[in-house]
Enzyme design. Structure first.
Site, PDB file in Angstrom:
ATOM      1  N   ASP A  93       0.813  -1.214   0.000  1.00  0.00           N
ATOM      2  CA  ASP A  93       0.000   0.000   0.000  1.00  0.00           C
ATOM      3  C   ASP A  93       0.852   1.271   0.000  1.00  0.00           C
ATOM      4  OD1 ASP A  93      -2.357   1.403   0.010  1.00  0.00           O
ATOM      5  OD2 ASP A  93      -2.709   1.191   2.156  1.00  0.00           O
ATOM      6  N   GLU A  98      -3.062  -0.302  -8.330  1.00  0.00           N
ATOM      7  CA  GLU A  98      -4.065   0.714  -8.010  1.00  0.00           C
ATOM      8  C   GLU A  98      -3.350   2.051  -8.029  1.00  0.00           C
ATOM      9  OE1 GLU A  98      -5.998   2.301  -3.871  1.00  0.00           O
ATOM     10  OE2 GLU A  98      -6.339   0.182  -4.315  1.00  0.00           O
TER      11      GLU A  98
END
Length: 420
Positions: free
Chosen positions: A82, A195
């Site tokens: 992340d 992402e």
């Protein structure tokens, strides 16, 4: 141990990210997923969390793999690296076995574009061409065009809105493309998905900005499996949504329509834990094109077990957290103030579990101070808090699993589509 069930790419299946700052939450995460139609992102950790907990990236994946094997879990699952901002961060996560890479080009977002005057915008746009960020004549592909989407009238740019979107996001799309190329260079022997997250900015991402961002990513050869916009109002850590739900739903309708039109790709909702008031509408609006990220929830549930089983240890942790709140809160979106924390710490509440795990001040205090607690904090006896917490959870594994299954199971059940 030979791992037979490794993380894989999950594609355009709705997915739910589980954070695990202690490496012990896997059994509870799997218990929460048991009745869910979501795919689990069972290893999810940001570079910020890894740095603050001083864990290694491979330990995050190993902990999830161990839980998967012990439970004989056979459904596909993923591993999310992340908020990646540098090539070195990407390399460490690739080597650890992550499969999903959340690229964070937010430092290249020019947030001042929201308030620039027209002449400033024009000057900055010319600089984008001069520096090679945008090609000559780039405006032609936008001005005069209309994008029909499922929700509401077509989207179109006038000159001002186009310049504002380009000045704000063009450099970020270039940085995302550069980071994507780094991931691809290190993942030549295995599939991966990315992402692009711009949620950690000040102003909300408008629909025109979303359109520009997605279009420019595509032009640069980036096909994200998810995009994380900055939503309207406040997605604070550890608590429910703060804002007008009707306005949020209206905005999300258009973002989701853009995701279907321009991708398809998933809408990624960061700081997604405890947003109970939004879950039913998020599920209805996004359908399968949805990724939810939760981070500190599993850590808070671990501390809840500590409170119930070793209250004196929890009191020491809470006092230490209060003394480090001001230095830790800066990188988190929270509304809790030091004055509120001091008032809570000054006198032990009659219902401590409610105060620390059911209300804003206590939850945000515990959420943002995990780094200090897990790395620096010690009991009066000298035993590190990290070791003491692990000892309690090792002695009460069933309680921790059940607490996670109850808490995260509630999240997932509210995100399931309502039956017709």
């Amino acid at each position: 141990m030979v791992h037979t069930n490794k993380p894989v790419i999950l594609g355009l299946k709705k997915s739910f990210g589980f954070g695990d700052r202690l490496g012990l939450a896997g059994p509870g995460h799997l218990a929460a997923l048991k009745e869910s139609s979501f795919r689990g992102m069972l290893a999810q950790q940001s570079i910020r969390e890894i740095s603050r907990t001083r864990r290694r990236a491979d330990q995050v994946v190993e902990a999830a793999q161990q839980a998967v094997e012990e439970a004989r879990y056979t459904r596909p699952w993923g591993a999310d690296a992340d908020h990646l901002k540098t090539d070195l961060d990407i390399l460490s996560m690739v080597e650890a076995g992550f499969t999903y890479f959340t690229l964070d080009p937010s430092e290249a977002v020019v947030q001042e574009a929201d308030t620039m005057q027209e002449d400033e915008l024009q000057a900055e746009a010319e600089k984008l061409v001069r520096e090679g960020v945008m090609p000559k004549g780039w405006e032609e592909r936008y001005l005069g065009e209309k994008w029909d989407i499922d929700q509401g009238p077509p989207l179109a740019f006038d000159e001002e809105s186009l310049l504002r979107a380009a000045v704000k996001y063009a450099r970020a799309t270039a940085e995302a493309a550069r980071l994507h190329a780094t991931v691809a260079r290190h993942c030549t022997d295995r599939p991966f998905e990315v992402e692009v997250a711009v949620d950690e900015t000040i102003g909300a991402t408008t629909h025109r900005e979303h359109l520009f961002l997605a279009t420019e990513l595509k032009r640069r050869g980036v096909s994200p499996v998810a995009i994380a916009p900055r939503f309207v109002s406040r997605f604070e850590k550890g608590i429910d949504y703060v804002g007008d739900i009707d306005v949020f739903n209206e905005e999300l309708e258009r973002h989701a329509a853009l995701a279907r039109k321009l991708g398809p790709y998933k809408i990624s909702v960061h700081s997604g834990s405890e947003k109970f008031s939004l879950y039913p509408s998020i599920a209805r609006i996004c359908g399968d094109l949805l990724h939810i990220k939760t981070g500190g929830t599993s850590y808070l549930e671990a501390l809840r077990v500590v409170w119930r089983e070793e209250p004196e240890l929890f009191k020491e942790i809470a006092a230490y957290a209060a003394s480090h709140f001001s230095e830790e809160r800066g990188s988190f979106l929270v509304s809790t103030t030091q004055e509120e924390v001091d008032a809570l710490a000054h006198s032990w509440p009659a219902d401590a579990e409610l105060a620390y795990f059911g209300e804003r001040i206590g939850r945000q205090l515990l959420h943002v101070t995990f780094g200090s607690i897990l790395v620096l904090g010690r009991r009066a006896s000298g035993l590190p808090f990290n070791e003491a917490i692990h000892e309690v959870l090792a002695a009460h594994t069933d309680e921790y699993r059940e607490a996670l299954a109850l808490c995260l199971g509630k999240h997932l059940s509210l995100l399931e589509p309502e039956e017709a």
